[in-house]
Design a protein around this motif. Structure first.
Motif: not given
Length: 416
Positions: A187-199
Motif C-alpha cells: 500500500k505504501r508503494l502505491g500498488l493495486d494488489f491482491r493476496v491470493v491462496e497459492a501453491d
C-alpha cells in the motif's frame, strides 16, 4: 542533483528482444542497461535510487513488525542443500561450482538451508523463541529462459525472512502478522494488489499466500472475488469454480505479477537438518518455521506495468527517483536559471527530492527535456520560463499530464 551531471542515457528505441512495456521503458528511460549476458542488467543511477526507495519501505515495515536484519553469504555450501534434498529438486536452476580447494558450493537462489544452519548453531531453548530473521540480498537462479528484463532476470534482489517458533499456533500468528505487514508495504508503494491462496511449489510447507500486482501483462492467472478480498491462484482453485468460497459472490479471472510469497513451513527444513530446541519439558523438538519473500528488484518493472502511458513511466509517490523535475526553458537566460535554482534550493531544504534540468546544449532543447520528463516519469515538472515575469511557473502533473500555472510562492504548498 543537476540533470547535466547525472548519468541518464535516455534512448528512442528499446532492444528488439524487449517485449514487456516495463522492459522497454526502463531501458529507454535510462534506469537499466543490459550487462552483456542473458538475464543480467546494470542498474543505472535512476534505477538504483528507485530500488533503494523500495528497499527502505520494506525495511521500515519489517523492523516495525519486530523482524531482525541479518546478512548471509550469497555462496552456500551445497552440503546444506543435500541435507534437505533440494540440491536435486532445484535442478539446473541451482548454479553449482567448486572453489580452488575443490569444495562444492551453490549461488543461493533462496536461503532456507543457510538460515536453519545459522539458527541451529545459535538458538537452543524455547525461551529464545519466537524469532524472525530477514535479509535483503542478491540471489541467482540459472533460469533456462530469462526474459522480460528485471521481471525474470537471473540475478535479482530479494527480501527473504524466516521465523522460528516453539508451536504451530505461534507460527500461524507470525504468518498472519507478515501478511498484514506485506499489505502495509505494498500500500505504501502505491500498488493495486491482491493476496491470493497459492501453491507452495519448490519451497514446501502446508500453506502459502502470494501477493499479486494486478496487471494485464502478468504471467499468473488468478481468480478474485468481486465482493470481498478473496483471491486464489488458478493452480489451487479450479478455473471452473463460479463462486467465492468465503462470501458466495462471483469470481473474476485476472492477470497478476507475483511480488511476494509467504509460507507456513512447519518442520519441512528443521526436521531433516536436525535443527532442534529444548521445549518446556526439556525435550528436543524441531523448530516450527515460516518463510516470507519479496522480489524487491521485480517490484520495479511491476510498478511500470501498472503505471504507464504512451509517453513513458509514471512512478508512484514513494518510488519516483525524484519527485520534482525543474525544467529551465532557456538555461542561458540568467534570470530563468537563477529563479530555477532558488526553487530547487527551497524544495530541497523542505525535504523534497528534486532534479534540476539545466542542460544547455543544442541537443537537449526544451522539447527534448519535456519528452525526457514524460519518459522517465517524475511526479511533477516545474517549467521555469517567460512566466517568471509575472512570478508564475507552469506545473505539469505526470499522471494525466495536467498543466496549470501557479504562483512561485505557492509551489511548496502545491507539491506537498
Amino acid at each position: 542533483m543537476q540533470f547535466s551531471k547525472m548519468l541518464i542515457p535516455t534512448v528512442k528505441e528499446a532492444p528488439s528482444d524487449a517485449t514487456l512495456i516495463s522492459h522497454k521503458l526502463l531501458i529507454r528511460a535510462g534506469f537499466i542497461q543490459p550487462s552483456g549476458g542473458s538475464g543480467l542488467y546494470n542498474l543505472l543511477p535512476l534505477g538504483k535510487i528507485v530500488l533503494d526507495k523500495i528497499r527502505a519501505v520494506i525495511k521500515e515495515e519489517l523492523d516495525r513488525a519486530g523482524c531482525q536484519e541479518v546478512h548471509l553469504p550469497i555462496v552456500t555450501p551445497i552440503s546444506l542443500w543435500e541435507e534437505t534434498g533440494r540440491s536435486d529438486k532445484f535442478g539446473d536452476e541451482l548454479l553449482r561450482f567448486k572453489d580452488r580447494h575443490k569444495n562444492r558450493f551453490v549461488l543461493s537462489p533462496t536461503n532456507e538451508e543457510a538460515i536453519v544452519n545459522l539458527v541451529r548453531q545459535t538458538i537452543k531453548s524455547y525461551r529464545q523463541l519466537p524469532i524472525n530473521l530477514y535479509q535483503i540480498n542478491w540471489k541467482f537462479r540459472d533460469e533456462i529462459r530469462p526474459r522480460f528484463g528485471l521481471m525474470r532476470a537471473r540475478e535479482f534482489l530479494m527480501k527473504d525472512a524466516y521465523s522460528f517458533h516453539a508451536s504451530r499456533e505461534d507460527m500461524i500468528r507470525e504468518f498472519n502478522l507478515m501478511e498484514e505487514t506485506y499489505k502495509k508495504i505494498f500500500k505504501r508503494l502505491g500498488l493495486d494488489f491482491r493476496v491470493v491462496e497459492a501453491d507452495s511449489g519448490a519451497i514446501g510447507g502446508s500453506g502459502s499466500k502470494e501477493f499479486m500486482i494486478l496487471a494485464d501483462s502478468g504471467e499468473d492467472t488468478i481468480m478474485v472475488c468481486e465482493s470481498c478480498e478473496f483471491g486464489a491462484n488458478i493452480e489451487v482453485l479450479s478455473e471452473e469454480s463460479s463462486r467465492c468460497p468465503k462470501c458466495g459472490s462471483n469470481l473474476k479471472k485476472r492477470k497478476g505479477i507475483e511480488v511476494g510469497h509467504i509460507f507456513q513451513l512447519g518442520t519441512t527444513y528443521s526436521k531433516p537438518m536436525r535443527a532442534e530446541f529444548l521445549n518446556q519439558n526439556q525435550k528436543l523438538e524441531p523448530f516450527i518455521m515460516g518463510t516470507y519473500g519479496i522480489g524487491v528488484s521485480r517490484i520495479i518493472p511491476a510498478i511500470i506495468e501498472q503505471n504507464h502511458d504512451e509517453a513513458g513511466c509514471i512512478w508512484t509517490r514513494e518510488t519516483t527517483p525524484f519527485r520534482v523535475d525543474i525544467i529551465v526553458a532557456k538555461p542561458k537566460d540568467k534570470k530563468q536559471l537563477r529563479t530555477a535554482k532558488e526553487i530547487y534550493n527551497s524544495l530541497r531544504e523542505n525535504g523534497i527530492s528534486v532534479i534540476l534540468d539545466d542542460r544547455a546544449d543544442k541537443k537537449h532543447g526544451f522539447g527534448v527535456k519535456i519528452k525526457d520528463f514524460e519518459l522517465i516519469g517524475f511526479n511533477y515538472a516545474i517549467i521555469v520560463g517567460k512566466d517568471i515575469e509575472s512570478k508564475r511557473v507552469e506545473l505539469i502533473t505526470r499522471d494525466g499530464l495536467k498543466r496549470e500555472k501557479i504562483e512561485i510562492e505557492n509551489i511548496l504548498k502545491r507539491i506537498t
